[in-house]
Design a protein around this motif. Structure first.
Motif, mmCIF file in Angstrom:
data_model
loop_
_atom_site.group_PDB
_atom_site.id
_atom_site.type_symbol
_atom_site.label_atom_id
_atom_site.label_comp_id
_atom_site.label_asym_id
_atom_site.label_seq_id
_atom_site.Cartn_x
_atom_site.Cartn_y
_atom_site.Cartn_z
ATOM 1 N N ARG A 118 0.732 -1.191 -0.057
ATOM 2 C CA ARG A 118 -0.039 0.138 0.016
ATOM 3 C C ARG A 118 0.706 1.264 -0.118
ATOM 4 N NH1 ARG A 118 -1.610 3.754 3.642
ATOM 5 N NH2 ARG A 118 -3.470 4.961 3.242
ATOM 6 N N ASP A 119 1.897 1.247 0.642
ATOM 7 C CA ASP A 119 2.771 2.406 0.979
ATOM 8 C C ASP A 119 3.578 2.580 -0.369
ATOM 9 O OD1 ASP A 119 1.812 2.965 3.542
ATOM 10 O OD2 ASP A 119 3.757 2.228 4.362
ATOM 11 N N MET A 120 3.680 1.614 -0.914
ATOM 12 C CA MET A 120 4.528 1.509 -2.483
ATOM 13 C C MET A 120 3.877 2.089 -3.388
ATOM 14 S SD MET A 120 7.775 0.396 -3.344
ATOM 15 C CE MET A 120 8.057 2.206 -3.880
ATOM 16 N N LYS A 121 2.463 1.972 -3.386
ATOM 17 C CA LYS A 121 1.862 2.472 -4.337
ATOM 18 C C LYS A 121 1.552 3.894 -4.244
ATOM 19 C CE LYS A 121 -1.454 1.518 -7.551
ATOM 20 N NZ LYS A 121 -2.501 2.982 -7.841
ATOM 21 N N LEU A 122 1.347 4.236 -2.840
ATOM 22 C CA LEU A 122 1.022 5.704 -2.747
ATOM 23 C C LEU A 122 2.191 6.563 -3.224
ATOM 24 C CD1 LEU A 122 -0.425 5.653 1.052
ATOM 25 C CD2 LEU A 122 -1.368 6.610 -1.096
ATOM 26 N N ILE A 123 3.581 5.942 -2.933
ATOM 27 C CA ILE A 123 4.850 6.596 -3.102
ATOM 28 C C ILE A 123 4.870 6.912 -4.640
ATOM 29 C CG2 ILE A 123 7.430 6.286 -3.085
ATOM 30 C CD1 ILE A 123 7.088 5.171 -0.554
ATOM 31 N N ARG A 124 4.683 5.684 -5.380
ATOM 32 C CA ARG A 124 4.747 5.477 -6.810
ATOM 33 C C ARG A 124 3.701 6.405 -7.363
ATOM 34 N NH1 ARG A 124 6.307 -0.715 -7.188
ATOM 35 N NH2 ARG A 124 8.518 -0.584 -7.283
ATOM 36 N N ASP A 125 2.609 6.493 -6.878
ATOM 37 C CA ASP A 125 1.656 7.311 -7.530
ATOM 38 C C ASP A 125 1.854 9.012 -7.396
ATOM 39 O OD1 ASP A 125 -0.100 5.308 -8.304
ATOM 40 O OD2 ASP A 125 -1.415 5.342 -6.477
ATOM 41 N N ASP A 126 2.381 9.286 -6.352
ATOM 42 C CA ASP A 126 2.680 10.627 -5.941
ATOM 43 C C ASP A 126 3.876 11.180 -6.923
ATOM 44 O OD1 ASP A 126 1.897 12.746 -3.839
ATOM 45 O OD2 ASP A 126 4.181 13.008 -4.055
ATOM 46 N N SER A 217 -1.275 10.618 4.005
ATOM 47 C CA SER A 217 -2.367 11.001 3.429
ATOM 48 C C SER A 217 -2.997 10.107 2.591
ATOM 49 C CB SER A 217 -1.885 12.232 2.277
ATOM 50 O OG SER A 217 -1.008 13.360 2.903
ATOM 51 N N ASN A 218 -4.508 10.354 2.249
ATOM 52 C CA ASN A 218 -5.283 9.449 1.485
ATOM 53 C C ASN A 218 -4.998 9.931 0.051
ATOM 54 O OD1 ASN A 218 -6.426 8.266 3.630
ATOM 55 N ND2 ASN A 218 -7.590 10.040 3.953
ATOM 56 N N ALA A 219 -5.573 9.051 -0.950
ATOM 57 C CA ALA A 219 -5.489 9.470 -2.102
ATOM 58 C C ALA A 219 -5.819 10.651 -2.582
ATOM 59 C CB ALA A 219 -6.077 8.100 -3.195
ATOM 60 N N ASP A 220 -6.721 11.195 -1.903
ATOM 61 C CA ASP A 220 -7.561 12.451 -2.396
ATOM 62 C C ASP A 220 -6.760 13.758 -1.558
ATOM 63 O OD1 ASP A 220 -8.123 12.280 0.259
ATOM 64 O OD2 ASP A 220 -10.347 12.353 -0.219
#
Length: 225
Positions: A118-126, A217-220
């Motif tokens: 989950r953290d990896m996805k947040l980092i990459r998305d940002d 932070s959340n995705a939004d």
């Protein structure tokens, strides 16, 4: 201040890495361990002036010298380094601190060793959305003078769900995000080593603050619970 005897003990241990020798020199080990605990205590005191550390003492920061040989082809029973880590307090402060003291191979490090999916996805998305902030941090003079470059294992291919032509593909391939600064034995034994180790941790903070904001932070963009 770390005495030369603490480095010398590790050299002797490397040449005599067996239980009989270690048991015969247990008092020497405990004497040198006390010096490393004092170093870690002094470092923790400095760190708490600029960060909030969950680790309660230098002693609690230290890793055991005994190796877990159950699943390792190397059956030597002892590590030939002193090492320890400090945990930042609360879920809002991300990133871990680490030190490794070994003759000819001492370094102070920190970062994100094994981000959860989950953290990896947040980092990459940002990073994919806007790579400018992280590029600014890792290309700054303070960062490059201290750490050289960002380190860590990388994928050989494009991470799932991302475009191979993404302008940040070089950053998106990271599986770890590590910062490391090496020190010579002379630097380790100098009176200023605590100060320099602490300064190294301080210089990780822009990167840690950037990652902490993403991971809390959340995705939004709202603050996560």
């Amino acid at each position: 201040m770390i005495p030369a005897s603490s480095i010398d003990f590790l050299k002797k241990l490397k040449d005599n890495n067996n239980r009989d020798w270690f048991n015969a020199h247990k008092d020497e080990y405990l004497e040198q361990l006390a010096y490393i605990e004092a170093f870690a205590d002094a470092l923790l005191g400095e760190m708490n002036k600029h960060d909030v550390i969950e680790t309660v003492s230098g002693k609690k920061s230290l890793q055991r010298i005994y190796r877990d040989t159950r699943f390792s082809p190397d059956k030597t029973p002892y590590k030939t380094n002193w090492s320890g880590g400090f945990t930042r307090a609360t879920a809002q402060r991300r990133g871990g601190y680490y030190f490794h003291i070994e003759p000819g191979n001492t370094f102070v490090a920190g970062g994100f060793w094994a981000p959860e999916p989950r953290d990896m996805k947040l980092i990459r998305d940002d990073i994919s959305f806007d790579p400018a902030p992280i590029r600014r941090i890792i290309s700054s003079k303070e960062f490059t003078d201290t750490f050289g470059s960002l380190r860590g294992e990388q994928l050989k291919t494009t991470p799932k769900g991302f475009d191979p032509t993404d302008e940040a593909i070089d950053l998106l391939r990271y599986k770890q995000f590590l910062l490391q600064r090496k020190f010579t034995d002379k630097e380790v034994l100098s009176p200023g080593f605590v100060e320099q180790a602490n300064l190294t941790y301080m210089r990780m903070r822009p990167f840690f603050d950037y990652m902490s904001e993403i991971l809390t932070s959340n995705a939004d963009g709202s603050v996560a619970d």
